[in-house]
Design a protein around this motif. Sequence first.
Motif, PDB file in Angstrom:
ATOM      1  N   VAL A 130       0.824  -1.215   0.000  1.00 37.90           N
ATOM      2  CA  VAL A 130       0.000   0.000   0.000  1.00 37.90           C
ATOM      3  C   VAL A 130       0.854   1.260   0.000  1.00 37.90           C
ATOM      4  O   VAL A 130       0.613   2.187  -0.781  1.00 37.90           O
ATOM      5  N   GLY A 131       1.893   1.297   0.861  1.00 37.71           N
ATOM      6  CA  GLY A 131       2.657   2.526   1.034  1.00 37.71           C
ATOM      7  C   GLY A 131       4.135   2.418   0.785  1.00 37.71           C
ATOM      8  O   GLY A 131       4.880   3.317   1.180  1.00 37.71           O
ATOM      9  N   GLY A 132       4.609   1.338   0.158  1.00 34.00           N
ATOM     10  CA  GLY A 132       6.033   1.204  -0.122  1.00 34.00           C
ATOM     11  C   GLY A 132       6.839   1.023   1.150  1.00 34.00           C
ATOM     12  O   GLY A 132       6.411   0.363   2.104  1.00 34.00           O
ATOM     13  N   ILE A 133       8.028   1.647   1.175  1.00 35.18           N
ATOM     14  CA  ILE A 133       8.921   1.497   2.328  1.00 35.18           C
ATOM     15  C   ILE A 133       8.286   2.109   3.574  1.00 35.18           C
ATOM     16  O   ILE A 133       8.323   1.518   4.665  1.00 35.18           O
ATOM     17  N   VAL A 134       7.698   3.288   3.423  1.00 36.74           N
ATOM     18  CA  VAL A 134       7.065   3.934   4.576  1.00 36.74           C
ATOM     19  C   VAL A 134       5.908   3.087   5.101  1.00 36.74           C
ATOM     20  O   VAL A 134       5.720   2.944   6.323  1.00 36.74           O
ATOM     21  N   GLY A 135       5.136   2.509   4.196  1.00 36.76           N
ATOM     22  CA  GLY A 135       4.052   1.637   4.629  1.00 36.76           C
ATOM     23  C   GLY A 135       4.540   0.416   5.376  1.00 36.76           C
ATOM     24  O   GLY A 135       3.931  -0.015   6.362  1.00 36.76           O
ATOM     25  N   ALA A 136       5.665  -0.153   4.933  1.00 35.52           N
ATOM     26  CA  ALA A 136       6.233  -1.298   5.640  1.00 35.52           C
ATOM     27  C   ALA A 136       6.738  -0.912   7.022  1.00 35.52           C
ATOM     28  O   ALA A 136       6.676  -1.709   7.966  1.00 35.52           O
ATOM     29  N   VAL A 137       7.248   0.333   7.165  1.00 32.25           N
ATOM     30  CA  VAL A 137       7.760   0.780   8.460  1.00 32.25           C
ATOM     31  C   VAL A 137       6.627   0.981   9.462  1.00 32.25           C
ATOM     32  O   VAL A 137       6.725   0.570  10.626  1.00 32.25           O
ATOM     33  N   ILE A 138       5.537   1.608   9.035  1.00 31.64           N
ATOM     34  CA  ILE A 138       4.478   1.973   9.980  1.00 31.64           C
ATOM     35  C   ILE A 138       3.354   0.947  10.044  1.00 31.64           C
ATOM     36  O   ILE A 138       2.428   1.120  10.853  1.00 31.64           O
ATOM     37  N   ALA A 139       3.410  -0.124   9.248  1.00 36.63           N
ATOM     38  CA  ALA A 139       2.295  -1.079   9.214  1.00 36.63           C
ATOM     39  C   ALA A 139       2.105  -1.750  10.567  1.00 36.63           C
ATOM     40  O   ALA A 139       0.989  -1.790  11.109  1.00 36.63           O
ATOM     41  N   ILE A 140       3.183  -2.293  11.131  1.00 34.10           N
ATOM     42  CA  ILE A 140       3.055  -3.019  12.394  1.00 34.10           C
ATOM     43  C   ILE A 140       2.758  -2.089  13.562  1.00 34.10           C
ATOM     44  O   ILE A 140       1.939  -2.432  14.427  1.00 34.10           O
ATOM     45  N   PRO A 141       3.374  -0.894  13.667  1.00 33.93           N
ATOM     46  CA  PRO A 141       2.926   0.021  14.723  1.00 33.93           C
ATOM     47  C   PRO A 141       1.449   0.370  14.646  1.00 33.93           C
ATOM     48  O   PRO A 141       0.761   0.408  15.669  1.00 33.93           O
ATOM     49  N   VAL A 142       0.947   0.619  13.435  1.00 30.68           N
ATOM     50  CA  VAL A 142      -0.479   0.912  13.293  1.00 30.68           C
ATOM     51  C   VAL A 142      -1.321  -0.294  13.689  1.00 30.68           C
ATOM     52  O   VAL A 142      -2.343  -0.168  14.378  1.00 30.68           O
ATOM     53  N   LEU A 143      -0.885  -1.494  13.286  1.00 28.51           N
ATOM     54  CA  LEU A 143      -1.612  -2.707  13.641  1.00 28.51           C
ATOM     55  C   LEU A 143      -1.597  -2.930  15.148  1.00 28.51           C
ATOM     56  O   LEU A 143      -2.622  -3.310  15.739  1.00 28.51           O
ATOM     57  N   ALA A 144      -0.443  -2.699  15.789  1.00 29.97           N
ATOM     58  CA  ALA A 144      -0.350  -2.880  17.237  1.00 29.97           C
ATOM     59  C   ALA A 144      -1.272  -1.912  17.974  1.00 29.97           C
ATOM     60  O   ALA A 144      -2.007  -2.301  18.896  1.00 29.97           O
TER      61      ALA A 144
END
Length: 389
Positions: free
Chosen positions: A352-366
């Motif tokens: 969805v968001g490239g590198i930035v999406g991969a960085v913030i995906a798990i914090p948002v999920l948590a």
Amino acid sequence: MAFRPFRRSRSRPSTAGAGAEPSVIVVPTAEPEPENPIPQGVRTAAGWAWRLLLFAALVWGFGWLMAEFSEVSVPLGIAFLLTALLSPLAHRLKQWNWPPLLAAAACLLLMALLIVGIGWGIGVNAARQAPELADQAVAGFNQFMQWVANGPLAIDQAQLDRWMQSLTAWVSASQAVLAGYVAKIGASVGHFFAGVAIALIATFFFLAEGQHLWQSAQRMLPERYQQPTNKAVERGWASLVSYMRAQVIVSAVDAAGVAAIAFFLGLPMALALFALTFIVCFIPVVGAVIAGTVATSLALITHGWVAALIMVGGTIAVMWLESHLLQPLLLGKAAQVHPLAVLLGIAVGAQVGGIVGAVIAIPVLAFGLAFIRSLRGVPVAGAEDKGKP
């Protein structure tokens, strides 16, 4: 007998129709509902299908909106992560009666000093080993050219000269295109530094006045929703703080593994490899590729292809341990997310968001899972206050 104007008469049973036959009252029965031709299983699957489609559309729309405003959303996302990382220290300083603004400034200053110190150490180490590294690089390049000329490729010097002439001609003919690329890179660098400034300023205010900012935003909700929402946000924030702490541990383990392999092989600038790996491993998947490429190139230049192969194997082993064991278990435990959800979350965020999406995906999920569990009344381990901003 006294006269009474209103005298209650005794009720007497009526004799009218005494000999008539009793009537039968027929109550109409409801007609049976027609049987639904769609089986229950199909209806249940259809209900789940439209809900999943709605959720996917929500995720896609959120990603599209963040991408449209990436110059603001990305720095704010980084600011939230930095705030979660530094908030325990800021909270402790506030408990020691430090003013909020001074506590936030001290946290940012400590982070800046740490980064500058690591950079200074790397620079001194690189400057000391630069002559040796340059000699080894020249020797490695000459050895590679000899292998190209005398090896199985059998490429002579005349052919190499023709290739160099072709490359020079292409560069001369493509100056306008290259100038456009340089201009784009310059604009990207400018946007990068602007984003860094926004992230640092936002982090400062989040650390200093994050609680007051949240209380001001919370007043916009209806009064009956304020208390459960505030409790859910506190639990989500505690989960996010735990995640960032676990991410630091994972990155440190990866950096230590790569640096240990480089030290074992006798590579120069092992400290620089440690710092680089620690920083880039905050970026899932891509960070491992960057760290492995740099370490392998350094081994190839200085010690040849055997050391490069060993470095490749060691780096792959370290990153496999990180992606299949440390990251799912430590990060999943800290955020109370299943390891499979961690892997899928990283993949979806990157899509969805490239590198930035991969960085913030798990914090948002948590944060989201802890928030939803709190609203549902599910107990969350470690949900106590862990350094609210």
